[in-house]
Design an enzyme around this catalytic site. Structure first.
Site, PDB file in Angstrom:
ATOM      1  N   HIS A 191     -38.641 -53.645  46.392  1.00  0.00           N
ATOM      2  CA  HIS A 191     -36.998 -54.149  47.250  1.00  0.00           C
ATOM      3  C   HIS A 191     -36.534 -53.527  48.024  1.00  0.00           C
ATOM      4  O   HIS A 191     -35.688 -53.391  48.683  1.00  0.00           O
ATOM      5  CB  HIS A 191     -36.081 -53.092  45.480  1.00  0.00           C
ATOM      6  CG  HIS A 191     -36.450 -54.135  44.393  1.00  0.00           C
ATOM      7  ND1 HIS A 191     -36.128 -53.553  43.249  1.00  0.00           N
ATOM      8  CD2 HIS A 191     -36.033 -55.156  44.186  1.00  0.00           C
ATOM      9  CE1 HIS A 191     -36.073 -54.386  41.831  1.00  0.00           C
ATOM     10  NE2 HIS A 191     -36.140 -55.515  42.337  1.00  0.00           N
ATOM     11  N   HIS A 226     -36.863 -65.759  39.890  1.00  0.00           N
ATOM     12  CA  HIS A 226     -37.627 -64.749  39.028  1.00  0.00           C
ATOM     13  C   HIS A 226     -36.746 -63.844  38.958  1.00  0.00           C
ATOM     14  O   HIS A 226     -37.237 -62.481  39.376  1.00  0.00           O
ATOM     15  CB  HIS A 226     -38.774 -65.377  38.232  1.00  0.00           C
ATOM     16  CG  HIS A 226     -39.591 -66.006  38.931  1.00  0.00           C
ATOM     17  ND1 HIS A 226     -39.801 -67.129  39.700  1.00  0.00           N
ATOM     18  CD2 HIS A 226     -41.033 -66.663  37.791  1.00  0.00           C
ATOM     19  CE1 HIS A 226     -40.976 -68.155  39.372  1.00  0.00           C
ATOM     20  NE2 HIS A 226     -41.181 -68.064  38.892  1.00  0.00           N
ATOM     21  N   SER A 246     -33.416 -57.721  41.705  1.00  0.00           N
ATOM     22  CA  SER A 246     -33.111 -58.218  42.879  1.00  0.00           C
ATOM     23  C   SER A 246     -32.032 -59.056  43.010  1.00  0.00           C
ATOM     24  O   SER A 246     -31.062 -58.937  44.161  1.00  0.00           O
ATOM     25  CB  SER A 246     -34.587 -59.326  43.222  1.00  0.00           C
ATOM     26  OG  SER A 246     -34.917 -59.667  42.050  1.00  0.00           O
ATOM     27  N   GLU A 254     -33.299 -67.902  35.438  1.00  0.00           N
ATOM     28  CA  GLU A 254     -34.477 -66.984  34.648  1.00  0.00           C
ATOM     29  C   GLU A 254     -33.991 -67.558  33.997  1.00  0.00           C
ATOM     30  O   GLU A 254     -33.720 -68.091  32.957  1.00  0.00           O
ATOM     31  CB  GLU A 254     -33.395 -65.467  33.993  1.00  0.00           C
ATOM     32  CG  GLU A 254     -33.853 -64.979  33.521  1.00  0.00           C
ATOM     33  CD  GLU A 254     -35.707 -63.970  33.518  1.00  0.00           C
ATOM     34  OE1 GLU A 254     -35.600 -63.816  34.711  1.00  0.00           O
ATOM     35  OE2 GLU A 254     -36.373 -64.383  32.631  1.00  0.00           O
ATOM     36  N   GLY A 268     -37.323 -71.173  37.426  1.00  0.00           N
ATOM     37  CA  GLY A 268     -36.875 -71.149  38.833  1.00  0.00           C
ATOM     38  C   GLY A 268     -37.566 -72.406  39.491  1.00  0.00           C
ATOM     39  O   GLY A 268     -37.597 -72.379  40.867  1.00  0.00           O
ATOM     40  N   ASP A 270     -40.730 -64.302  42.962  1.00  0.00           N
ATOM     41  CA  ASP A 270     -40.987 -63.058  42.020  1.00  0.00           C
ATOM     42  C   ASP A 270     -41.793 -62.688  40.562  1.00  0.00           C
ATOM     43  O   ASP A 270     -40.792 -62.663  39.987  1.00  0.00           O
ATOM     44  CB  ASP A 270     -40.127 -61.338  42.274  1.00  0.00           C
ATOM     45  CG  ASP A 270     -40.141 -60.533  42.179  1.00  0.00           C
ATOM     46  OD1 ASP A 270     -42.051 -59.945  40.887  1.00  0.00           O
ATOM     47  OD2 ASP A 270     -39.485 -59.586  40.951  1.00  0.00           O
TER      48      ASP A 270
END
Ligand code: SAM
Length: 306
Positions: free
Chosen positions: A19, A42, A105, A123, A152, A172
């Site tokens: 992050h 993700h 995120s 997601e 994703g 991610d």
């Protein structure tokens, strides 16, 4: 279905690394007026409670972002710029002070986006997708933010290249499936073909698994083949643990037993902003020192040859 829930890990050292890099990249990209496409392949649930059951069960945030947040404010003025920028964004989610809310995120993206930017969040976990949708609805961001309950790795394809030809893809995954490692490399290769000037930020765990070990090498090869610059940063907070003996593993229960604390992770950025290396160079050793749990704490930073 997948068992990974990011709520157990929100605010851990891996989130801090990812992050902090994400905030640095977004701040740079937002410096130009043209619209950005922000893709999160993700996304997770979007917002997390650091005072909730998940965080308390895992204790990971306590050894991660809370070590930064609980330091006396007076000390922070001396901290590296990228760390201060990251903490400043987090503070915006806790306007009354305190450290209850931790943004994932999607919310970091939305917080740093401008009205002209568009955000697509993928997601697949049914519960997290529902929570993400509910969290995003509270933003009343209208068409700016779209939640897509789909794969994703596949879904981002149809948004590449974005009409503005400016954008960031964060990849991610939870790496629960061994195949995720190969899919990440394939995704980067596909994306660089369709959208060669995009910025790509990939997070991965540094664990004793062959696929994890070779992923950065594969990503470097993909970037080099496309003729694109890259940057690679890692943060280690402790020695890798030996696998538990069968009897101990059988006795252990719950999420903690399934995912013993991650020792290290990395971020790989393709087409990094030119400011990123300079921002990470002082931040990484600082994080290793502040979040380190034993003498193995360390960081690395490398970039593609000029
Ligand atoms: N990016 C989030 C953040 O930084 O706040 C954390 C994401 S978490 C590490 C990974 C998420 O990916 C999990 O919520 C998991 O349910 C989801 N997931 C796993 N496989 C997926 C797939 N193929 N497509 C979309 N989401 C997936």
């Amino acid at each position: 279905m997948f068992s990974y829930r990011h709520a157990f890990h929100a605010g851990n050292h891996a989130d801090v690394l990812k992050h902090l890099a994400l905030v640095a990249v977004l701040r740079h990209l937002a410096g130009k007026e043209a619209a950005l496409a922000l893709l999160d392949s993700h996304a997770g649930a979007g917002l997390y409670r650091l005072d909730g059951d998940y965080a308390a069960t895992s204790g990971e945030a306590a050894d991660g972002v809370l070590r930064l947040l609980q330091a006396p404010a007076g000390q922070r003025a001396e901290w590296p710029q990228a760390v201060r920028d990251y903490l400043e964004v987090l503070a915006g989610f806790n306007p009354g002070g305190g450290h209850r809310v931790y943004p994932g995120s999607p919310f970091l993206m939305q917080r740093l986006a401008r009205p002209q930017d568009r955000i697509k969040l993928f997601e697949m976990h049914p519960t997290d997708a529902r929570t993400l949708q509910a969290n995003v609805a509270q933003l009343e961001a209208g068409r700016q933010v779209q939640v897509l309950r789909e794969d994703g790795f596949e879904g981002v394809r149809r948004f590449l290249p974005p009409p503005s030809r400016r954008g960031l893809l964060l990849c991610d995954p939870s790496y629960e499936l061994k195949s995720d490692y190969g899919r990440v490399a394939d995704l980067l290769a596909m994306a660089l073909q369709r959208f060669p000037t995009g910025t790509y930020l990939i997070w991965y765990p540094l664990i004793a698994r062959n696929e994890a070990h070779i992923l950065p090498r594969r990503l470097k090869t993909v970037a080099a083949r496309a003729g694109k610059p890259w940057l690679h940063a890692t943060l280690t907070v402790k020695a890798a643990r030996q696998p538990a003996a069968p009897a101990a593993a059988a006795a252990a229960t719950g999420e903690r037993a399934r995912r013993p604390g991650l020792p290290a992770s990395g971020v790989f950025v393709v087409n990094p902003p030119y400011t990123l290396h300079g921002l990470l160079a002082p931040a990484l050793p600082f994080l290793a020192q502040t979040l380190g749990q034993d003498k193995h704490a360390a960081s690395t930073l490398e970039r593609s040859p000029a």
